[in-house]
Write a protein that holds these residues in place. Structure first.
Motif, PDB file in Angstrom:
ATOM      1  N   THR A 189       0.835  -1.191   0.000  1.00 23.03           N
ATOM      2  CA  THR A 189       0.000   0.000   0.000  1.00 23.03           C
ATOM      3  C   THR A 189       0.872   1.244   0.000  1.00 23.03           C
ATOM      4  OG1 THR A 189      -1.897   1.068   1.101  1.00 23.03           O
ATOM      5  CG2 THR A 189      -0.182   0.166   2.523  1.00 23.03           C
ATOM      6  N   GLY A 190       0.305   2.351  -0.431  1.00 21.52           N
ATOM      7  CA  GLY A 190       1.038   3.608  -0.470  1.00 21.52           C
ATOM      8  C   GLY A 190       1.338   4.043  -1.893  1.00 21.52           C
ATOM      9  N   GLY A 191       1.610   5.321  -2.047  1.00 22.87           N
ATOM     10  CA  GLY A 191       1.804   5.900  -3.359  1.00 22.87           C
ATOM     11  C   GLY A 191       2.969   5.336  -4.131  1.00 22.87           C
ATOM     12  N   LEU A 192       3.969   4.769  -3.454  1.00 20.83           N
ATOM     13  CA  LEU A 192       5.130   4.225  -4.149  1.00 20.83           C
ATOM     14  C   LEU A 192       4.738   3.110  -5.107  1.00 20.83           C
ATOM     15  CD1 LEU A 192       8.230   4.671  -4.076  1.00 20.83           C
ATOM     16  CD2 LEU A 192       8.350   2.755  -2.483  1.00 20.83           C
ATOM     17  N   PHE A 193       3.716   2.343  -4.749  1.00 20.71           N
ATOM     18  CA  PHE A 193       3.378   1.164  -5.549  1.00 20.71           C
ATOM     19  C   PHE A 193       2.455   1.484  -6.725  1.00 20.71           C
ATOM     20  CE2 PHE A 193       4.582  -0.596  -1.372  1.00 20.71           C
ATOM     21  CZ  PHE A 193       5.692  -1.303  -1.800  1.00 20.71           C
ATOM     22  N   ARG A 194       2.212   2.772  -6.958  1.00 17.02           N
ATOM     23  CA  ARG A 194       1.518   3.128  -8.191  1.00 17.02           C
ATOM     24  C   ARG A 194       2.447   3.032  -9.393  1.00 17.02           C
ATOM     25  NH1 ARG A 194       2.922   8.289  -6.208  1.00 17.02           N
ATOM     26  NH2 ARG A 194       3.753   9.725  -7.784  1.00 17.02           N
ATOM     27  N   PHE A 195       3.746   2.934  -9.135  1.00 16.41           N
ATOM     28  CA  PHE A 195       4.722   2.794 -10.217  1.00 16.41           C
ATOM     29  C   PHE A 195       4.829   1.313 -10.582  1.00 16.41           C
ATOM     30  CE2 PHE A 195       6.353   6.605  -7.864  1.00 16.41           C
ATOM     31  CZ  PHE A 195       6.051   7.534  -8.856  1.00 16.41           C
ATOM     32  N   ASP A 196       4.286   0.952 -11.727  1.00 18.16           N
ATOM     33  CA  ASP A 196       4.237  -0.458 -12.114  1.00 18.16           C
ATOM     34  C   ASP A 196       5.606  -1.132 -12.148  1.00 18.16           C
ATOM     35  OD1 ASP A 196       1.487  -0.519 -12.254  1.00 18.16           O
ATOM     36  OD2 ASP A 196       1.411  -0.086 -14.400  1.00 18.16           O
ATOM     37  N   PRO A 197       6.673  -0.493 -12.679  1.00 17.03           N
ATOM     38  CA  PRO A 197       7.965  -1.190 -12.689  1.00 17.03           C
ATOM     39  C   PRO A 197       8.462  -1.545 -11.289  1.00 17.03           C
ATOM     40  CG  PRO A 197       8.002   0.674 -14.196  1.00 17.03           C
ATOM     41  CD  PRO A 197       6.739   0.791 -13.403  1.00 17.03           C
ATOM     42  N   LEU A 198       8.237  -0.661 -10.322  1.00 20.51           N
ATOM     43  CA  LEU A 198       8.672  -0.956  -8.957  1.00 20.51           C
ATOM     44  C   LEU A 198       7.791  -2.031  -8.336  1.00 20.51           C
ATOM     45  CD1 LEU A 198      10.473  -0.417  -6.542  1.00 20.51           C
ATOM     46  CD2 LEU A 198       8.897   1.397  -5.856  1.00 20.51           C
ATOM     47  N   ARG A 199       6.496  -1.954  -8.580  1.00 23.27           N
ATOM     48  CA  ARG A 199       5.605  -2.974  -8.038  1.00 23.27           C
ATOM     49  C   ARG A 199       5.975  -4.351  -8.591  1.00 23.27           C
ATOM     50  NH1 ARG A 199       0.752  -3.084  -5.508  1.00 23.27           N
ATOM     51  NH2 ARG A 199      -0.500  -4.964  -5.807  1.00 23.27           N
ATOM     52  N   ARG A 200       6.250  -4.418  -9.896  1.00 23.39           N
ATOM     53  CA  ARG A 200       6.630  -5.704 -10.499  1.00 23.39           C
ATOM     54  C   ARG A 200       7.949  -6.205  -9.920  1.00 23.39           C
ATOM     55  NH1 ARG A 200       4.955  -3.111 -15.303  1.00 23.39           N
ATOM     56  NH2 ARG A 200       7.145  -2.804 -15.906  1.00 23.39           N
ATOM     57  N   ALA A 201       8.910  -5.296  -9.753  1.00 22.14           N
ATOM     58  CA  ALA A 201      10.199  -5.699  -9.184  1.00 22.14           C
ATOM     59  C   ALA A 201      10.024  -6.233  -7.767  1.00 22.14           C
ATOM     60  CB  ALA A 201      11.166  -4.517  -9.202  1.00 22.14           C
ATOM     61  N   THR A 202       9.137  -5.618  -6.990  1.00 27.64           N
ATOM     62  CA  THR A 202       8.887  -6.069  -5.624  1.00 27.64           C
ATOM     63  C   THR A 202       8.227  -7.444  -5.613  1.00 27.64           C
ATOM     64  OG1 THR A 202       8.657  -3.775  -4.869  1.00 27.64           O
ATOM     65  CG2 THR A 202       7.733  -5.499  -3.459  1.00 27.64           C
ATOM     66  N   LEU A 203       7.213  -7.628  -6.439  1.00 27.05           N
ATOM     67  CA  LEU A 203       6.521  -8.924  -6.479  1.00 27.05           C
ATOM     68  C   LEU A 203       7.441 -10.028  -6.992  1.00 27.05           C
ATOM     69  CD1 LEU A 203       3.016  -7.780  -7.775  1.00 27.05           C
ATOM     70  CD2 LEU A 203       3.606  -8.547  -5.463  1.00 27.05           C
ATOM     71  N   ASP A 204       8.306  -9.694  -7.952  1.00 23.79           N
ATOM     72  CA  ASP A 204       9.269 -10.694  -8.439  1.00 23.79           C
ATOM     73  C   ASP A 204      10.215 -11.119  -7.323  1.00 23.79           C
ATOM     74  OD1 ASP A 204       8.159 -10.582 -10.955  1.00 23.79           O
ATOM     75  OD2 ASP A 204       9.734  -9.308 -11.816  1.00 23.79           O
ATOM     76  N   ALA A 205      10.697 -10.140  -6.546  1.00 29.92           N
ATOM     77  CA  ALA A 205      11.601 -10.464  -5.448  1.00 29.92           C
ATOM     78  C   ALA A 205      10.875 -11.223  -4.341  1.00 29.92           C
ATOM     79  CB  ALA A 205      12.242  -9.190  -4.908  1.00 29.92           C
ATOM     80  N   LEU A 206       9.617 -10.875  -4.088  1.00 29.24           N
ATOM     81  CA  LEU A 206       8.840 -11.594  -3.074  1.00 29.24           C
ATOM     82  C   LEU A 206       8.599 -13.047  -3.478  1.00 29.24           C
ATOM     83  CD1 LEU A 206       6.229  -8.877  -2.065  1.00 29.24           C
ATOM     84  CD2 LEU A 206       7.819 -10.032  -0.507  1.00 29.24           C
ATOM     85  N   ALA A 207       8.404 -13.288  -4.763  1.00 23.19           N
ATOM     86  CA  ALA A 207       8.175 -14.664  -5.223  1.00 23.19           C
ATOM     87  C   ALA A 207       9.361 -15.560  -4.918  1.00 23.19           C
ATOM     88  CB  ALA A 207       7.892 -14.660  -6.719  1.00 23.19           C
ATOM     89  N   VAL A 208      10.551 -14.973  -4.821  1.00 21.06           N
ATOM     90  CA  VAL A 208      11.752 -15.735  -4.484  1.00 21.06           C
ATOM     91  C   VAL A 208      11.948 -15.813  -2.976  1.00 21.06           C
ATOM     92  CG1 VAL A 208      14.272 -15.812  -4.719  1.00 21.06           C
ATOM     93  CG2 VAL A 208      12.847 -15.114  -6.668  1.00 21.06           C
ATOM     94  N   ARG A 209      11.807 -14.676  -2.299  1.00 26.33           N
ATOM     95  CA  ARG A 209      12.092 -14.607  -0.869  1.00 26.33           C
ATOM     96  C   ARG A 209      10.963 -15.165  -0.001  1.00 26.33           C
ATOM     97  NH1 ARG A 209      15.833 -11.835   1.885  1.00 26.33           N
ATOM     98  NH2 ARG A 209      17.459 -10.724   0.728  1.00 26.33           N
ATOM     99  N   LEU A 210       9.723 -14.947  -0.419  1.00 21.49           N
ATOM    100  CA  LEU A 210       8.569 -15.289   0.411  1.00 21.49           C
ATOM    101  C   LEU A 210       7.511 -15.970  -0.467  1.00 21.49           C
ATOM    102  CD1 LEU A 210       7.891 -14.809   3.437  1.00 21.49           C
ATOM    103  CD2 LEU A 210       6.646 -12.768   2.730  1.00 21.49           C
ATOM    104  N   PRO A 211       7.846 -17.134  -1.043  1.00 22.58           N
ATOM    105  CA  PRO A 211       6.965 -17.732  -2.047  1.00 22.58           C
ATOM    106  C   PRO A 211       5.608 -18.165  -1.517  1.00 22.58           C
ATOM    107  CG  PRO A 211       8.750 -19.236  -1.447  1.00 22.58           C
ATOM    108  CD  PRO A 211       9.074 -17.917  -0.827  1.00 22.58           C
ATOM    109  N   ALA A 212       5.485 -18.377  -0.205  1.00 27.75           N
ATOM    110  CA  ALA A 212       4.205 -18.837   0.341  1.00 27.75           C
ATOM    111  C   ALA A 212       3.267 -17.689   0.677  1.00 27.75           C
ATOM    112  CB  ALA A 212       4.441 -19.682   1.590  1.00 27.75           C
ATOM    113  N   ALA A 213       3.724 -16.461   0.521  1.00 25.95           N
ATOM    114  CA  ALA A 213       2.870 -15.308   0.842  1.00 25.95           C
ATOM    115  C   ALA A 213       1.663 -15.273  -0.086  1.00 25.95           C
ATOM    116  CB  ALA A 213       3.661 -14.016   0.718  1.00 25.95           C
ATOM    117  N   ARG A 214       0.595 -14.665   0.396  1.00 28.37           N
ATOM    118  CA  ARG A 214      -0.639 -14.533  -0.391  1.00 28.37           C
ATOM    119  C   ARG A 214      -0.914 -13.055  -0.647  1.00 28.37           C
ATOM    120  NH1 ARG A 214      -4.757 -17.012   3.416  1.00 28.37           N
ATOM    121  NH2 ARG A 214      -3.201 -16.487   4.998  1.00 28.37           N
TER     122      ARG A 214
END
Length: 355
Positions: free
Chosen positions: A272-297
């Motif tokens: 949440t928050g205005g930072l995640f309106r930037f699609d490239p950053l949001r995608r980079a975060t979700l890509d990194a989360l898929a590796v670091r925290l794969p069980a997250a929902r």
């Protein structure tokens, strides 16, 4: 939505690094985001050495006119029962706010109860409500917060732009400006694209130290450069693209730390928050989360931190009657943990207030 004259309302205040928003909603029902009346200001938060952190006087100078405008637009006879303020730095730099906000807010609104919360808590309440999980709040700063089983907050980062907030707006802006200055000097890691963007935004880069370092709103000024970094990445600048990947990795590491502290194997997770309106950053975060925290929902947030402030205010209004604030903890749906989250009864006059 039709309102009843004389109805009790609550006010929520979201104080971020780059501005504030104030909203009002009826107290006796769940908050309907579509029916919230709001006003706002784009003025950045100020950190003052004399105040020992967030400057309450500077905040009140912005907040009280906004409250006046908001109250003037409420239905005839409406009264305000509770005000909830979620402010950046409340947990670490909020001493002046806790000491100086209650009296002016009581006089300005007639409220009898005040909730003071860190912006991480209002971000959580706005994104997940009372559900257990982890919320990453990204704006000028960056913090992750979760709820442990059985209650209790756990935070990761949120240490401010000098010592942390890694991956947040000020962090990205500073990294982008560093790359610009590297290009100016001819050092490795520089970006001529970011150098040109910095000069368009701030003027000649030789003036940057004098323009930024003395400012009490330095974090917001650094965060202003984040859109330029994102634009440069989208235009193919490899340095800018690398910065966003680094930011995403930092955010994912912070989210993982908070999730680990909750002890939950498959946590709900909201960005949440205005930072995640930037699609490239949001995608980079979700890509990194898929590796670091794969069980997250991952799930979309219910709403912004202002919704969280209003939810806190509604809950504080319903928990117990004024004068019995010591019993709030038994009824309040989020764990009270001053200074991260506190509920105060306000006096009817200008006398002393008490936690």
């Amino acid at each position: 939505m039709e309102q009843t004259a004389g109805e009790c309302w609550v006010v929520g205040v979201d104080v971020g690094g780059s501005g504030l928003r104030v909203g009002a909603a009826p107290a006796g029902r769940p908050v309907d985001p579509a029916a919230v009346r709001t006003v706002g200001s784009a003025t950045a938060a100020r950190v003052s050495a004399s105040a020992g952190g967030q400057d309450a006087r500077a905040l009140l100078d912005r907040l009280l006119p906004a409250l006046d405008a908001l109250v003037a637009g409420l239905p005839a006879g409406a009264r305000i029962g509770t005000v909830a303020v979620g402010a950046t730095g409340m947990a670490l730099l909020g001493r002046d706010l806790a000491a100086r906000l209650p009296g002016p807010l009581a006089r300005a609104t007639g409220a009898r109860r005040l909730v003071l919360a860190g912006d991480a808590v209002t971000a959580y309440a706005g994104a997940l409500g009372t559900a257990a999980g982890v919320v990453v709040a990204g704006g000028t700063g960056l913090v992750a917060i979760g709820l442990r089983p059985g209650g209790g907050w756990c935070r990761a980062d949120g240490w401010g732009q000098l010592l942390g907030d890694c991956g947040g707006g000020a962090w990205i802006g500073r990294a982008g400006l560093e790359a610009a200055l590297r290009a100016q000097d001819g050092r490795p890691g520089g970006s001529p694209v970011l150098l040109a963007a910095a000069e368009r935004h701030y003027g000649p880069v030789a003036g940057l130290p004098a323009a930024l370092q003395p400012r009490p709103d330095r974090a917001a000024l650094l965060a202003e450069f984040t859109p330029a970094v994102v634009a440069a990445a989208e235009e193919g600048c490899p340095v800018a693209a690398g910065l966003l990947r680094r930011a995403g990795a930092e955010i994912a590491a912070t989210a993982t730390a908070a999730a680990t502290a909750t002890g939950r194997a498959e946590p709900r997770l909201a960005l949440t928050g205005g930072l995640f309106r930037f699609d490239p950053l949001r995608r980079a975060t979700l890509d990194a989360l898929a590796v670091r925290l794969p069980a997250a929902r991952p799930r979309p947030p219910d709403g912004p931190p202002l919704l969280g402030a209003l939810r806190l205010a509604v809950a504080a209004s319903a928990a117990v009657t004024p004068g019995a604030v010591s019993a709030v903890a038994a009824d309040f749906p989020w764990p009270l943990d001053p200074p991260l989250l506190a509920v105060l009864d306000l006096p009817a006059d200008d006398g002393p207030w008490r936690p």
